[in-house]
Design a protein around this motif. Sequence first.
Motif, PDB file in Angstrom:
ATOM      1  N   ASP A  70      48.812  37.968  48.929  1.00  0.00           N
ATOM      2  CA  ASP A  70      47.824  38.205  47.878  1.00  0.00           C
ATOM      3  C   ASP A  70      48.198  39.420  47.037  1.00  0.00           C
ATOM      4  OD1 ASP A  70      46.410  36.015  48.730  1.00  0.00           O
ATOM      5  OD2 ASP A  70      44.681  37.140  49.479  1.00  0.00           O
ATOM      6  N   ARG A 113      43.397  31.212  46.094  1.00  0.00           N
ATOM      7  CA  ARG A 113      43.058  32.635  45.958  1.00  0.00           C
ATOM      8  C   ARG A 113      43.691  33.235  44.706  1.00  0.00           C
ATOM      9  NH1 ARG A 113      44.520  32.524  51.325  1.00  0.00           N
ATOM     10  NH2 ARG A 113      46.333  33.879  50.961  1.00  0.00           N
ATOM     11  N   CYS A 114      44.900  32.819  44.399  1.00  0.00           N
ATOM     12  CA  CYS A 114      45.578  33.315  43.187  1.00  0.00           C
ATOM     13  C   CYS A 114      44.804  32.909  41.935  1.00  0.00           C
ATOM     14  CB  CYS A 114      47.008  32.779  43.104  1.00  0.00           C
ATOM     15  SG  CYS A 114      48.127  33.449  44.340  1.00  0.00           S
ATOM     16  N   GLU A 116      41.615  32.122  41.757  1.00  0.00           N
ATOM     17  CA  GLU A 116      40.335  32.834  41.748  1.00  0.00           C
ATOM     18  C   GLU A 116      40.494  34.292  41.301  1.00  0.00           C
ATOM     19  OE1 GLU A 116      37.817  30.581  45.274  1.00  0.00           O
ATOM     20  OE2 GLU A 116      39.235  32.155  45.831  1.00  0.00           O
ATOM     21  N   ARG A 117      41.613  34.926  41.656  1.00  0.00           N
ATOM     22  CA  ARG A 117      41.817  36.348  41.387  1.00  0.00           C
ATOM     23  C   ARG A 117      42.605  36.606  40.101  1.00  0.00           C
ATOM     24  NH1 ARG A 117      45.513  37.897  44.676  1.00  0.00           N
ATOM     25  NH2 ARG A 117      45.262  40.077  44.170  1.00  0.00           N
ATOM     26  N   THR A 120      41.877  39.648  37.841  1.00  0.00           N
ATOM     27  CA  THR A 120      41.959  41.013  38.368  1.00  0.00           C
ATOM     28  C   THR A 120      43.232  41.307  39.143  1.00  0.00           C
ATOM     29  OG1 THR A 120      40.795  40.349  40.383  1.00  0.00           O
ATOM     30  CG2 THR A 120      39.437  41.190  38.559  1.00  0.00           C
ATOM     31  N   ALA A 121      44.100  40.329  39.305  1.00  0.00           N
ATOM     32  CA  ALA A 121      45.254  40.487  40.203  1.00  0.00           C
ATOM     33  C   ALA A 121      46.405  41.305  39.628  1.00  0.00           C
ATOM     34  CB  ALA A 121      45.776  39.118  40.632  1.00  0.00           C
TER      35      ALA A 121
END
Length: 162
Positions: A70, A113-114, A116-117, A120-121
């Motif tokens: 992540d 997850r990537c 979704e983020r 902000t990632a």
Amino acid sequence: SISYVPLIGEMRKLLAHTHFAVASKAMEVLSMLAEGVGEKLYPNLRPLLTTLLKLSKDKKLTRAVASCVDVFFGNVLAFDHLLSNDDSIPALLDERKQKNALVRSSCLQYIARCVERRETAGKRAKLPTQAVKAFSALTSQKLADTDANVRKSALNLFKVFL
């Protein structure tokens, strides 16, 4: 300028350690490097993505693997890097090449997850339309996987895209 190559090489060796705590700590170090140094480490950290995702088959390492990859996303890796055919996520999702269903499921969960983020990632986390199409094609293939958990992860990824 500091060379992180020797340190990354040592961490790569520790990922293969038989005790899960040692491998987990190596992942923490790699995460700190990815977060602190970022995309300059792409040539050194990119090859570790599949190595790390394969480690998710060990249930004692699943959480540490997820945390580490992540941090890679957005700081070091972009969506295009996840899709490259050279031993990346498409190869890990291929049931003929990757027999372990937990690894295939973990890859789909990682993509979710990537997505979704992505806001902000980090600066490398932009989601191009081409990547959405490619991930959709990969995900639709996984709906026919022999393992129920992989199919469930694929369905959840489709929900994330909505």
